[in-house]
Design an enzyme around this catalytic site. Structure first.
Site, short mmCIF file in Angstrom:
data_model
loop_
_atom_site.label_atom_id
_atom_site.label_comp_id
_atom_site.label_asym_id
_atom_site.label_seq_id
_atom_site.Cartn_x
_atom_site.Cartn_y
_atom_site.Cartn_z
N GLU A 90 -7.76 -11.23 2.45
CA GLU A 90 -9.06 -11.54 1.84
C GLU A 90 -8.87 -12.15 0.44
OE1 GLU A 90 -13.12 -9.02 0.60
OE2 GLU A 90 -11.29 -7.99 1.23
N LYS A 98 -18.37 -12.92 4.85
CA LYS A 98 -18.39 -11.45 4.88
C LYS A 98 -19.82 -10.96 4.95
CE LYS A 98 -16.13 -7.59 2.45
NZ LYS A 98 -15.21 -7.28 1.32
N CYS A 122 -12.56 -7.45 5.74
CA CYS A 122 -12.44 -6.09 5.17
C CYS A 122 -13.55 -5.14 5.60
CB CYS A 122 -12.34 -6.19 3.64
SG CYS A 122 -11.58 -4.72 2.88
N ILE A 169 6.64 18.13 -18.40
CA ILE A 169 6.77 17.54 -17.08
C ILE A 169 6.07 16.18 -16.98
CG2 ILE A 169 4.73 18.70 -16.16
CD1 ILE A 169 6.33 19.10 -13.54
N SER A 220 5.54 13.71 -19.34
CA SER A 220 6.32 12.61 -19.92
C SER A 220 7.61 12.39 -19.15
CB SER A 220 6.61 12.87 -21.41
OG SER A 220 7.34 14.06 -21.60
#
Length: 542
Positions: free
Chosen positions: A41, A112, A148, A296, A298
């Site tokens: 698309e 569409k 879509c 955790i 970073s």
């Protein structure tokens, strides 16, 4: 009939690049003896073009690119997506269209019908909805062209008043082709497959689905183009997060050729690496900067950056204060060393004291509190941005979705950055992804995973001082943000009333912060940013 699924990665507004990409895939499809090549698309201009569609020059370049591509479609047909002007003075000025090209000329244009205007989508802002349905005849086969969303309206969840596939089915097509730009979320692919299975079984027709693979700022498109046969079996499935040309034979019975399945944690990790790489490459950036705390979040951001850009293009800065624990500094250093990433250590203790001294005349006789905590975060933000400016590194924001939700971040401090890498990943999901990364070797220091989360802005501070355990918090946030459940519904699910009301009030009160944050890579079905639009000023649950 052989059909080539051309799963390409367009760049919004780079018409020469997109044209040359399409021509390369057309040439490859010809060499593979394909009768037709199908692109995603709006692949001529890139998706989503947004307000570029309001510029006449942009539309003229779309038209010229389609004409240039058509010249090369000798001996092969082509389906490709681009905007077209609406000749009717009533309604929107444009259609979102699929061009059918054969023997060097455009022979049919399908528009569409279903224009998504929810979550991240805003297509009715630009496009008129199609109301006329026709079939394309090619090599003795009748083709129904869709775009879509046109296949997403199914009987058990009707969102629209018109069903394009029901209308096309009246014309007795032999096959449905759907060109798509369907964004990634960690649970979206199975939904796509179910939609294809539903329609192929209902219509008893094969469906070709061609999706875009690439990323545009926060939106990640994962590819996974497919052929679904008339019995509802997925026969062919392209790779995820990469370009591919796959030649399929929709009217022949062929063995299944499917991509491997991934766990949720692995899908999130791969998508984030892909999103960072795409953001840097398409913007012409090369180097990234990460503020390393030893925590955790970073650590995970650093791993993603190093994987996406190469360790040599990533730098870490550790900024310990008088409240930083020795293990946090050691963990941050270990994170960098495990990855081979360069780093610097800049203490903020003396800087903080100088600010404290300057503010003493107005802060005197007051207790240490939030202002002093935020001051530390803003000092760190200034140092990171100074390094970013001096050495041309893009600062990556390390805040997770749980923090963004409840406002546990400091504007112009730890909320700084050009891109938010894990801002759509709840804290509990951060742990899942880190455990996946560490499944074969310790890349993220184990101590960063097991220790209690803390901002370390005051002595012995822990996140749990003012928040419930993340296991509980994230469940409440998920029910409210992703599932849009009301307070009463969340309470009925078994959560304590006062806690629910306190958490939801926190979420709604800090909308002004989220409006000022960096773009967040989207991996869920409801990310902060374009997909979640709430007023800053409002009293609901506040």
């Amino acid at each position: 009939m052989k059909v080539a699924l051309a799963q390409i990665n367009s760049i919004i507004g780079d018409f020469d690049y997109n044209k040359n990409k399409a021509l390369a895939f057309i040439s490859e499809a010809k060499r593979s003896k394909a009768d037709m090549v199908v692109f995603p698309e709006l692949s001529v201009c890139g998706y989503p073009p947004q307000d570029f569609l309001e510029f006449d020059d942009f539309l003229e370049q779309c038209n010229k690119t389609v004409a240039d591509i058509a010249e090369h479609c000798q001996g092969i047909a082509c389906v490709i997506g681009a905007p077209t002007r609406n000749p009717n003075p009533e309604g929107k000025n444009l259609f979102n269209s699929a061009y059918f090209i054969d023997n060097g000329a455009v022979t049919h244009i399908a528009h569409k019908s279903l224009l998504p205007t929810y979550d991240i989508f805003d297509e009715y802002r630009y496009f008129e909805s199609n109301r006329e349905f026709e079939i394309v005849n090619f090599k003795g086969k009748k083709i129904g062209l869709t775009i879509c969303e046109d296949i997403w309206d199914i009987d058990d969840d009707p969102l629209y008043t018109v069903s394009p596939l029901k209308e096309l089915s009246k014309l007795q097509p032999d096959i449905i082709i759907n060109i798509s730009a369907s964004p990634f979320s960690y649970d979206h692919n199975e939904k796509r497959k179910n939609v294809l299975r539903y329609w192929s079984q209902k219509l008893q027709l094969p469906i070709i689905y061609v999706n875009y693979s690439g990323a545009q700022t926060e939106l990640i498109f994962d590819g996974g183009s497919m052929l679904c046969d008339a019995q509802g079996e997925i026969r062919e499935e392209c790779a995820y997060f990469s370009e591919e040309l796959r030649v399929v034979q929709p009217f022949d019975s062929t063995p299944q050729n499917l991509s491997p399945e991934f766990s949720k944690a692995e899908r999130i990790y791969i998508a984030l690496v892909f999103g960072v790489r795409e953001y840097f490459e398409k913007n012409g950036f090369s180097k990234a900067l990460v503020g390393m705390s030893g925590g955790i979040d970073s650590a995970l951001t650093m791993v993603i950056a190093a994987k996406a850009l190469g360790a040599q293009n990533v730098h870490g800065i550790l900024m310990p204060s008088m409240y930083s624990s020795d293990h946090s500094i050691a963990d941050a250093i270990q994170s960098c060393q495990n990855l081979g990433v360069s780093y610097d250590i800049i203490s903020i203790e003396e800087l903080y004291k100088s600010f404290e001294h300057a503010l003493h005349p107005v802060f005197r006789n007051t207790e240490f509190g939030l202002a002093e905590e935020n001051l530390q975060a803003r000092i760190r933000g200034n140092l990171l941005m100074a390094y970013s400016n001096k050495f041309n590194h893009i600062l990556l924001n390390t805040s997770n979705k749980s923090e963004n939700a409840v406002g546990y971040g400091t504007l112009y401090g730890d909320m700084c950055g050009g891109l938010s890498v894990i801002g759509d990943v709840y804290k509990t999901e951060v742990y899942e992804v880190c455990r996946f990364i560490n499944q074969n070797e310790e890349i993220i220091p184990q101590n960063s995973i097991t220790k209690a989360p803390s901002a370390e802005l005051r002595p012995n501070q822990k996140d749990s001082d003012s928040l419930p355990d993340y296991e509980i918090l994230d469940q409440i946030l998920y029910l409210y943000i992703e599932l849009r459940k009301s307070p009463s519904q969340i309470i009925a699910a078994g959560f304590e009333k006062n806690l629910v009301l306190r958490i939801l009030k926190m979420v709604n009160r800090v909308e002004y912060k989220r409006k000022q944050t960096a773009p967040i890579l989207r991996v869920s079905n409801k990310a902060f940013g374009h997909g979640r639009r709430l007023p800053i000023v409002g009293k609901y649950l506040c």
